[in-house]
Design a protein around this motif. Sequence first.
Motif, PDB file in Angstrom:
ATOM      1  N   ASN A 188       0.833  -1.198   0.000  1.00  0.00           N
ATOM      2  CA  ASN A 188       0.000   0.000   0.000  1.00  0.00           C
ATOM      3  C   ASN A 188       0.868   1.249   0.000  1.00  0.00           C
ATOM      4  N   ASP A 242       1.656   3.217   2.221  1.00  0.00           N
ATOM      5  CA  ASP A 242       2.532   3.407   3.377  1.00  0.00           C
ATOM      6  C   ASP A 242       3.814   2.577   3.321  1.00  0.00           C
ATOM      7  N   ASN A 243       3.825   1.492   2.560  1.00  0.00           N
ATOM      8  CA  ASN A 243       5.035   0.651   2.576  1.00  0.00           C
ATOM      9  C   ASN A 243       5.769   0.572   1.239  1.00  0.00           C
ATOM     10  N   ASP A 247      -5.395  -2.372  -1.802  1.00  0.00           N
ATOM     11  CA  ASP A 247      -5.205  -0.972  -1.426  1.00  0.00           C
ATOM     12  C   ASP A 247      -5.952  -0.037  -2.373  1.00  0.00           C
TER      13      ASP A 247
END
Length: 202
Positions: A154, A156-157, A174
């Motif tokens: 997603n 964030d990573n 996501d």
Amino acid sequence: MKLIILTKATFFVEEDKILTTLFEEGMDNLHLYKPDSEPVYSERLLTLLPEDYYRKITVHDHFYLREEFGLKGIHLNTADAELPYGYKGHFSCTCHSIAELHDAKKKTDYVFLKTIFDSQSNPQDKQTISEEELREASRKGLIDKHVYAMGGINLDNIRQMRDLGFGGVVICGDLWNRFNIHQEQDYKDLISHFQKLQKAVN
């Protein structure tokens, strides 16, 4: 980094419109993944998409679609799956362990490595590779530009995947979790999120 979008596993009413808009927004690698579905539904979806985008689509099943529609290539869902007899052309595969990477990379255009994190689209798919294993694989050069991270990837990573040396990321939950196929028709949030994903990989 490359950004690959994996379709939702099920077909839904607005799918062709959303996919067309994603292509218009710059999506250049779509993996058509509809497990256990009849080929006629994939055919129908493809006929609803502008032909200009066929060369950006890879199929996971019903490999005859690649020839029939002039698609980019085919994807094998396991590293040990056999190519169709006489097949020549673009193909990729999914590795389910780091041990499979070495040999799989030699014969494919690229490979997916799963499951990096718990899946956001399939609750049964839990993380199978630890962060330490990923770091070690990165140190050994097993993770490189031909290996794409899959499973729970997603916004964030993505940076973490880039730091490990992955050449791309595979996005599914996501993106698709931002659109309720049963209740919504407006998919602006989904498109907006796709634009953020694009920025994150560039």
